[in-house]
Design an enzyme around this catalytic site. Sequence first.
Site, PDB file in Angstrom:
ATOM      1  N   HIS A  82      -2.493  15.122  14.630  1.00  0.00           N
ATOM      2  CA  HIS A  82      -3.238  15.355  13.395  1.00  0.00           C
ATOM      3  C   HIS A  82      -2.580  14.563  12.280  1.00  0.00           C
ATOM      4  O   HIS A  82      -1.363  14.579  12.126  1.00  0.00           O
ATOM      5  CB  HIS A  82      -3.219  16.842  13.033  1.00  0.00           C
ATOM      6  CG  HIS A  82      -3.963  17.139  11.764  1.00  0.00           C
ATOM      7  ND1 HIS A  82      -5.318  17.346  11.733  1.00  0.00           N
ATOM      8  CD2 HIS A  82      -3.546  17.223  10.483  1.00  0.00           C
ATOM      9  CE1 HIS A  82      -5.700  17.552  10.492  1.00  0.00           C
ATOM     10  NE2 HIS A  82      -4.648  17.477   9.707  1.00  0.00           N
ATOM     11  N   ASP A 161     -11.188  29.394   7.780  1.00  0.00           N
ATOM     12  CA  ASP A 161     -10.622  28.246   7.056  1.00  0.00           C
ATOM     13  C   ASP A 161     -11.724  27.443   6.382  1.00  0.00           C
ATOM     14  O   ASP A 161     -11.560  26.981   5.253  1.00  0.00           O
ATOM     15  CB  ASP A 161      -9.814  27.352   8.006  1.00  0.00           C
ATOM     16  CG  ASP A 161      -9.401  26.071   7.279  1.00  0.00           C
ATOM     17  OD1 ASP A 161      -8.651  26.187   6.299  1.00  0.00           O
ATOM     18  OD2 ASP A 161      -9.872  24.984   7.650  1.00  0.00           O
ATOM     19  N   ARG A 168     -11.163  27.014  -2.074  1.00  0.00           N
ATOM     20  CA  ARG A 168      -9.971  26.423  -2.707  1.00  0.00           C
ATOM     21  C   ARG A 168     -10.322  25.132  -3.434  1.00  0.00           C
ATOM     22  O   ARG A 168      -9.777  24.831  -4.499  1.00  0.00           O
ATOM     23  CB  ARG A 168      -8.900  26.157  -1.639  1.00  0.00           C
ATOM     24  CG  ARG A 168      -8.226  27.433  -1.147  1.00  0.00           C
ATOM     25  CD  ARG A 168      -7.463  27.178   0.147  1.00  0.00           C
ATOM     26  NE  ARG A 168      -6.505  26.107   0.037  1.00  0.00           N
ATOM     27  CZ  ARG A 168      -6.188  25.270   1.014  1.00  0.00           C
ATOM     28  NH1 ARG A 168      -6.744  25.395   2.211  1.00  0.00           N
ATOM     29  NH2 ARG A 168      -5.309  24.317   0.829  1.00  0.00           N
ATOM     30  N   SER A 183      -4.118  26.157   6.892  1.00  0.00           N
ATOM     31  CA  SER A 183      -5.453  25.587   7.087  1.00  0.00           C
ATOM     32  C   SER A 183      -5.430  24.571   8.247  1.00  0.00           C
ATOM     33  O   SER A 183      -6.238  24.644   9.177  1.00  0.00           O
ATOM     34  CB  SER A 183      -5.879  24.913   5.775  1.00  0.00           C
ATOM     35  OG  SER A 183      -6.967  24.069   5.968  1.00  0.00           O
ATOM     36  N   LYS A 187      -6.729  25.247  12.703  1.00  0.00           N
ATOM     37  CA  LYS A 187      -7.671  24.428  13.470  1.00  0.00           C
ATOM     38  C   LYS A 187      -6.991  23.852  14.713  1.00  0.00           C
ATOM     39  O   LYS A 187      -7.580  23.764  15.776  1.00  0.00           O
ATOM     40  CB  LYS A 187      -8.231  23.307  12.582  1.00  0.00           C
ATOM     41  CG  LYS A 187      -9.190  23.878  11.525  1.00  0.00           C
ATOM     42  CD  LYS A 187      -9.631  22.852  10.514  1.00  0.00           C
ATOM     43  CE  LYS A 187      -8.558  22.526   9.523  1.00  0.00           C
ATOM     44  NZ  LYS A 187      -8.956  22.207   8.172  1.00  0.00           N
TER      45      LYS A 187
HETATM   46  N1  URA Z   1      -6.539  19.390   5.273  1.00  0.00           N
HETATM   47  C1  URA Z   1      -6.915  20.605   5.722  1.00  0.00           C
HETATM   48  O1  URA Z   1      -7.465  20.733   6.814  1.00  0.00           O
HETATM   49  N2  URA Z   1      -6.640  21.667   4.952  1.00  0.00           N
HETATM   50  C2  URA Z   1      -6.025  21.597   3.745  1.00  0.00           C
HETATM   51  O2  URA Z   1      -5.802  22.608   3.121  1.00  0.00           O
HETATM   52  C3  URA Z   1      -5.654  20.312   3.284  1.00  0.00           C
HETATM   53  C4  URA Z   1      -5.925  19.221   4.078  1.00  0.00           C
END
Ligand code: URA
Length: 433
Positions: A82, A161, A168, A183, A187
């Site tokens: 990621h 999320d 947010r 967050s 995932k």
């Molecule tokens: N990428 C994400 O998936 N979440 C965040 O809070 C910031 C960047």
Amino acid sequence: MRMYDIIRKKRDGYALDKNEIDFFIKGYTDGSIPDYQASALMMAIYFNGMTDEETANLTIAMADSGDKIDLSEIDGVTVDKHSTGGVGDKTTLIVAPVVASLGCKVAKMSGRGLGHTGGTVDKLESVNGFRVELTPDEFISQVKSTGICVVGQSGNLAPADKKLYALRDVTATVNSIPLIASSIMSKKLAAGSECIVLDVKTGSGAFMKSPEEATELAEKMVDIGKKAGRKTAALITDMDIPLGTHIGNTLEVQEAVSVLRGETDNDLKEVCIALAANIVSLAKNIPFEKAEKAVNTAISDGSAFSKFRELVMAQGGDVSLIDDTSKLPKAEIAYNIISDKNGYISHMNAEIIGSASVVLGAGREKKDDTIDYTAGIILNKKTGDYVSEGGIIATLYTNDKARLSPAGTMLLSALDFSDIPPRKSPLIYKTIN
Ligand code: URA
């Protein structure tokens, strides 16, 4: 339990326990807790932070809020990577086939471009015919047969999320390390891979502007991954300068292919080798140096490129465009940005350069905008390079003439010049594992 008491507890600086966090995530996901109470809690977390235990509990609650991908049918070690996002970051297009060619199983869900940053799914879709939406059965069966599959994120992956991130975004609470860490990791955990390598970017084109902030975020994410029983490592890498030279979807595919074919040796290749070697080292439990050697060989002997071809073919993409990237569609307009002075580029603001490529059509200004896959920028000069008056700094690509002037002005505004070369900053700051 009352949401009011949870907000008050966090407002007053106390840590929430697992039951309180579970109550909030369940209630927010099913709609029984309204946005205004969730916003108040996000702001309290923004100001008071979270302990490592709270952050891990929040992550697990969000990962459990929707579908979890079951990769148990796949033989071999499943791996994921990621990136926290950047400009010219086409690392997945290179790292995924490299590690798959070495036997790691890549069952990857990727995102679309966000703001000034590009997204892997858009880049892959720029190859004519490439399908990024597969059924869960197609996804698993492709990983079983080829060892690699890259698709868009399943609609119901970590829905808590998804809702919280949108909230947010409009309540000025994105930039909180425990909230970003939970967050991203929610995932990754829901996506199911056993090994996770995180590329945490730092610099002008990244969320985390300083290496210190990036390190704090990386350490939190590695801690969460380990607590959840996943082998996890993170690299802090530079995003003060765009990665590689090509920015924009088909342009980035072209550069990725050139690295996979062993034709390009640049910063992009160096970061990809470091990421891939960390994945292989974790997955196979071998020393980094041995993994790095295997990764270099996978590129030089053509096996990584063959794996990329297999990926494109399996997902319906036109492989002739990969075999000969000069056949990829091109923008009608190519416009050179010429320097009006002599000097070294002492700094380039990667975020502004990413935004200039969005203005040219390479990204979305609004959620539903369509992308011009051929639009973007090729940088002829980067930070540290000397530019002579009349020399080409960059070439802009677009199909809409009206976009050239604003994008060109932005690009030039992103550059600082000096008479002496700037100090070189590291490309890879550190590895956390
Ligand atoms: N990428 C994400 O998936 N979440 C965040 O809070 C910031 C960047």
